[in-house]
Design an enzyme around this catalytic site. Structure first.
Site, short mmCIF file in Angstrom:
data_model
loop_
_atom_site.label_atom_id
_atom_site.label_comp_id
_atom_site.label_asym_id
_atom_site.label_seq_id
_atom_site.Cartn_x
_atom_site.Cartn_y
_atom_site.Cartn_z
N ASP A 1 32.54 44.93 42.61
CA ASP A 1 33.53 44.81 43.65
C ASP A 1 35.13 43.75 43.43
O ASP A 1 34.55 42.85 42.84
CB ASP A 1 33.42 44.48 45.71
N LYS B 1 44.85 37.19 51.18
CA LYS B 1 44.66 36.33 49.52
C LYS B 1 44.87 34.91 49.93
O LYS B 1 44.56 34.09 48.70
CB LYS B 1 46.74 36.87 48.53
N THR C 1 47.23 38.58 34.25
CA THR C 1 46.36 38.75 34.63
C THR C 1 45.92 40.83 34.84
O THR C 1 46.89 41.57 34.62
CB THR C 1 45.77 38.48 35.66
N LEU C 2 45.15 40.79 33.07
CA LEU C 2 44.80 42.49 32.66
C LEU C 2 43.72 42.90 33.15
O LEU C 2 43.40 43.89 32.64
CB LEU C 2 45.35 42.53 31.89
N GLY C 3 42.70 42.61 33.86
CA GLY C 3 41.59 43.34 33.89
C GLY C 3 40.51 42.87 33.19
O GLY C 3 40.27 41.63 32.71
N ALA D 1 39.29 40.51 45.77
CA ALA D 1 39.96 38.98 45.30
C ALA D 1 39.19 38.13 43.89
O ALA D 1 39.72 37.47 44.06
CB ALA D 1 38.81 38.01 46.47
N ALA D 2 38.97 39.41 42.85
CA ALA D 2 39.20 39.13 41.63
C ALA D 2 40.15 38.00 41.59
O ALA D 2 40.43 36.78 40.89
CB ALA D 2 38.48 39.93 40.82
N GLY D 3 41.85 38.74 41.37
CA GLY D 3 42.33 37.49 41.75
C GLY D 3 43.28 37.06 42.07
O GLY D 3 43.57 35.61 41.42
N ASP D 4 42.44 36.59 43.49
CA ASP D 4 42.60 35.32 43.56
C ASP D 4 41.93 34.09 43.71
O ASP D 4 42.42 33.37 43.53
CB ASP D 4 42.19 35.86 45.81
#
Ligand SMILES: OC[C@H]1O[C@H](O)[C@H](O)[C@@H]1O
Length: 306
Positions: A239, A38, A213-215, A242-245
């Site tokens: 995929d 992360k 963050t709620l995707g 790492a979207a949050g990162d």
């Protein structure tokens, strides 16, 4: 300059028809190794977004390629130490819907102590930002020392643990949480409405700027009574690793550019939306020019209230 005290992992990524269940032996249909962690992902995202970031990390000597990759992307790696310990690594399953499950081996990421943190802290000046996640250790010490030195703390309590929930989070100027992290921090049940999570976070941390963050349900910024909503971008994820990162790195780079919370959210959401359409962790993080083009092309949905 932002200082990022963060993990560096080697990600072993397996494509699977579904996430393996207890007692099951499952054959994967794809495998590769890439840079992750992360901390490293967030540094890389920030650098790709054009931000100034110095990574504080520890990596096994045999894996110097990971440090080189960070450096090639524009991350200041002078404080990434090569050590005689195994690097941290992650076993990541990604299913056909783009969901993932991650098993971590912390390795060198857990080799920090007060002495090597002091050496890193000596590089920071009052007013600098310090970013941390929950994949390294000594966070209580770091929070206290950072506060004493007048650093602005940005924290992403991922992966969430009981210890992270007990940290003095009021020391944070900025907090990034996803739904499950917010539920643990607030004690609210799974599936709680965004408004309830935001209310509870504001009540626990009234002075902290919080990004929830709620995707696929968008993202929120709040501080005190002020709230901004970033609508979701309609994409089909390949995929979500790492979207949050990616979101956090892009948000912080926009902040460093002097942007306000709405513009930071918009840039971060666009970067994350691009990233989830690609496989991998660090390798999925887009370049700033791609994000700017995507932002120009994409019309956000109508904002609503929590
Ligand atoms: O957030 C994604 C990251 O979590 C774990 O740290 C993996 O290394 C992966 O790169």
């Amino acid at each position: 300059m932002l200082h990022n005290f963060g993990s560096i992992n080697l990600d072993h990524i397996y494509r699977v028809p579904h996430l393996v269940t207890p007692g099951e032996t499952l054959t994967s249909h794809g495998y590769r190794v890439g840079l992750g962690g992360k901390g490293a992902n967030q540094s890389l995202a920030m650098a790709r977004a054009g931000g100034q970031v110095r990574h504080w990390g520890r990596l096994g000597r045999q894996d110097a390629w990971a440090r080189d990759l960070l450096e090639a992307s524009g991350v200041d790696v002078d404080s990434v130490e090569l050590v005689d310990e195994p690097s941290g690594h992650a076993i990541i399953q990604v299913d056909d819907a783009g969901e993932n499950a991650i098993l971590l081996f912390p390795g060198a990421n857990h080799g920090f102590n007060e002495a090597n943190l002091e050496a890193r802290l000596a590089e920071a000046s009052p007013g600098d930002w310090l970013l941390a996640q929950n994949e390294c250790i000594a966070l209580p010490y770091l929070f206290e020392a950072a506060r004493e030195r007048g650093l602005h703390i940005a924290f992403n309590p991922a992966p969430m643990t009981a210890d992270a929930a007990e940290l003095p989070l009021e020391a944070c100027r900025l907090l990034f949480v996803n739904r499950s992290e917010a539920e643990i921090l607030t004690g609210l049940p799974a599936g709680s409405a965004a408004s309830a999570l935001l209310d509870a976070l504001a009540s626990r941390l009234p002075a902290t700027e919080t990004v929830l963050t709620l995707g696929g349900d968008g993202a929120w910024y709040q501080v005190g009574e002020t709230r901004h909503f970033q609508p979701p971008m309609p994409v089909t994820p390949v995929d979500t690793t790492a979207a949050g990162d990616t979101f956090i790195g892009y948000y912080l780079a926009a902040l460093q550019d002097g942007e306000g919370p709405e513009a930071c959210l918009a840039r971060a959401a666009a970067a994350a939306a691009l990233g989830v359409q690609r496989s991998g962790a660090a390798e999925s993080i887009p370049e700033a020019a791609e994000v700017a083009q995507w932002q120009r092309q994409t019309q956000p949905q109508t904002p609503n209230t929590p």
